[in-house]
Design a protein around this motif. Structure first.
Motif, PDB file in Angstrom:
ATOM      1  N   GLY A 171      38.619 -21.013  -8.261  1.00  0.00           N
ATOM      2  CA  GLY A 171      37.829 -19.799  -8.523  1.00  0.00           C
ATOM      3  C   GLY A 171      36.429 -19.867  -7.941  1.00  0.00           C
ATOM      4  N   SER A 172      36.015 -21.033  -7.459  1.00  0.00           N
ATOM      5  CA  SER A 172      34.679 -21.091  -6.857  1.00  0.00           C
ATOM      6  C   SER A 172      34.735 -20.540  -5.428  1.00  0.00           C
ATOM      7  N   VAL A 173      33.548 -20.273  -4.905  1.00  0.00           N
ATOM      8  CA  VAL A 173      33.442 -19.580  -3.620  1.00  0.00           C
ATOM      9  C   VAL A 173      32.479 -20.359  -2.728  1.00  0.00           C
ATOM     10  N   LEU A 174      32.829 -20.449  -1.446  1.00  0.00           N
ATOM     11  CA  LEU A 174      31.941 -21.128  -0.491  1.00  0.00           C
ATOM     12  C   LEU A 174      31.527 -20.197   0.634  1.00  0.00           C
ATOM     13  N   TYR A 175      30.308 -20.252   1.025  1.00  0.00           N
ATOM     14  CA  TYR A 175      29.737 -19.623   2.212  1.00  0.00           C
ATOM     15  C   TYR A 175      28.496 -20.434   2.497  1.00  0.00           C
ATOM     16  N   ASP A 176      27.913 -20.417   3.704  1.00  0.00           N
ATOM     17  CA  ASP A 176      28.358 -19.690   4.859  1.00  0.00           C
ATOM     18  C   ASP A 176      29.206 -20.596   5.743  1.00  0.00           C
ATOM     19  N   SER A 177      29.329 -20.263   7.047  1.00  0.00           N
ATOM     20  CA  SER A 177      30.316 -20.979   7.870  1.00  0.00           C
ATOM     21  C   SER A 177      30.061 -22.491   7.962  1.00  0.00           C
ATOM     22  N   PRO A 178      28.817 -22.982   8.079  1.00  0.00           N
ATOM     23  CA  PRO A 178      28.669 -24.443   8.124  1.00  0.00           C
ATOM     24  C   PRO A 178      29.156 -25.121   6.850  1.00  0.00           C
ATOM     25  N   VAL A 179      28.934 -24.464   5.713  1.00  0.00           N
ATOM     26  CA  VAL A 179      29.360 -25.044   4.427  1.00  0.00           C
ATOM     27  C   VAL A 179      30.887 -25.078   4.359  1.00  0.00           C
ATOM     28  N   ILE A 180      31.513 -23.989   4.768  1.00  0.00           N
ATOM     29  CA  ILE A 180      32.987 -23.939   4.749  1.00  0.00           C
ATOM     30  C   ILE A 180      33.552 -24.993   5.700  1.00  0.00           C
ATOM     31  N   CYS A 181      32.959 -25.107   6.886  1.00  0.00           N
ATOM     32  CA  CYS A 181      33.454 -26.102   7.856  1.00  0.00           C
ATOM     33  C   CYS A 181      33.327 -27.515   7.287  1.00  0.00           C
ATOM     34  N   GLU A 182      32.200 -27.792   6.663  1.00  0.00           N
ATOM     35  CA  GLU A 182      32.018 -29.148   6.133  1.00  0.00           C
ATOM     36  C   GLU A 182      32.991 -29.408   4.986  1.00  0.00           C
ATOM     37  N   TYR A 183      33.245 -28.389   4.173  1.00  0.00           N
ATOM     38  CA  TYR A 183      34.226 -28.547   3.090  1.00  0.00           C
ATOM     39  C   TYR A 183      35.610 -28.854   3.671  1.00  0.00           C
ATOM     40  N   LEU A 184      36.035 -28.079   4.673  1.00  0.00           N
ATOM     41  CA  LEU A 184      37.361 -28.312   5.269  1.00  0.00           C
ATOM     42  C   LEU A 184      37.457 -29.739   5.811  1.00  0.00           C
ATOM     43  N   ASP A 185      36.325 -30.228   6.332  1.00  0.00           N
ATOM     44  CA  ASP A 185      36.323 -31.577   6.916  1.00  0.00           C
ATOM     45  C   ASP A 185      36.534 -32.663   5.853  1.00  0.00           C
ATOM     46  N   THR A 186      36.354 -32.314   4.572  1.00  0.00           N
ATOM     47  CA  THR A 186      36.611 -33.296   3.493  1.00  0.00           C
ATOM     48  C   THR A 186      38.091 -33.327   3.099  1.00  0.00           C
ATOM     49  N   LEU A 187      38.864 -32.353   3.588  1.00  0.00           N
ATOM     50  CA  LEU A 187      40.237 -32.199   3.093  1.00  0.00           C
ATOM     51  C   LEU A 187      41.283 -32.890   3.965  1.00  0.00           C
ATOM     52  N   HIS A 188      40.837 -33.663   4.943  1.00  0.00           N
ATOM     53  CA  HIS A 188      41.817 -34.318   5.829  1.00  0.00           C
ATOM     54  C   HIS A 188      41.367 -35.758   6.088  1.00  0.00           C
TER      55      HIS A 188
END
Ligand SMILES: N[C@@H](CCC(=O)N[C@@H](CS)C(=O)NCC(=O)O)C(=O)O
Length: 209
Positions: free
Chosen positions: A65-82
């Motif tokens: 239910g949490s929300v992330l923005y902007d694009s650098p934050v989203i990119c860095e989050y995705l980079d933690t998932l692999h």
């Protein structure tokens, strides 16, 4: 496979394109559910603003239910998932170089988008000094990047490479008249290679409406 996360998305947005390329590079495309979200102009997107008061895309809704923005934050989050090679280097000075390049690519977009917006205004209300300023900044960025092209070509892909490749791609998409390749052969060669990455080919900018 966990449920996909909703990504407020548009094929026209270069910031969204950066996120999609990162998702592809990290093998996470299947974890995103892109939802076409129309923003811009003078009409507020009130549904989007309920989760991101800035009303901007990309915006990512996580499963908790949490929300992330902007694009650098989203990119860095995705980079933690692999578990593959990280697009955001962990240690300095490599991290600093990648983040500076990210800032440069995003900063180019931050100059290009208002310039584009200005062009849509009636001719008599356009501000020529602002348009001249945005043009001069973009020309300066391209000139600076020409000096960095060999370093880009000779280093492994990071978020900085992706941001710069996306920014140059946006100049091709919307600012043909800049003819940025002229006088910048090394940067043009680097971008030609970048443009052949499967992640880049899979996420072309599209004027869909
Ligand atoms: N710094 C933001 C910029 C995002 C941005 O400006 N996105 C544009 C679409 S390309 C947008 O949502 N514009 C709508 C608005 O500014 O109201 C990011 O990196 O995500």
């Amino acid at each position: 496979m966990p449920q996909p996360m909703t990504l407020h998305w548009s094929p026209r947005s270069p910031y969204v394109r950066k996120v999609m390329i990162v998702a592809h590079e990290t093998g996470l495309q299947g974890r995103l559910h892109p939802v076409r979200t129309v923003v811009g102009g003078t009409t507020p997107h009130r549904d989007l603003m309920r989760i991101n008061p800035l009303g901007k895309i990309p915006t990512l809704e996580l499963l908790d239910g949490s929300v992330l923005y902007d694009s650098p934050v989203i990119c860095e989050y995705l980079d933690t998932l692999h578990d593959g090679p990280k697009l955001f280097p962990r240690t300095w000075p490599d991290r600093g170089v990648a983040l500076r390049r990210l800032a440069l690519g995003d900063g180019m977009l931050d100059a290009a988008l208002p310039w584009l917006g200005e062009r849509f205004r009636p001719a008599e209300r356009r501000s020529q000094p602002h348009m001249d300023l945005w043009r001069e900044k973009l020309v300066a960025c391209v000139a600076a990047l020409e000096h960095e092209a060999d370093a880009l070509a000779n280093s492994r892909l990071t978020i900085g490479h992706i941001a710069i490749g996306v920014a140059l791609g946006y100049l091709d998409f919307r600012f043909d008249e800049l003819r940025w390749r002229e006088g910048h052969p090394r940067l043009a060669a680097w971008q030609a290679t970048f443009n052949q990455l499967p992640s880049v080919l899979a996420n072309p900018p599209v004027d869909d409406r």
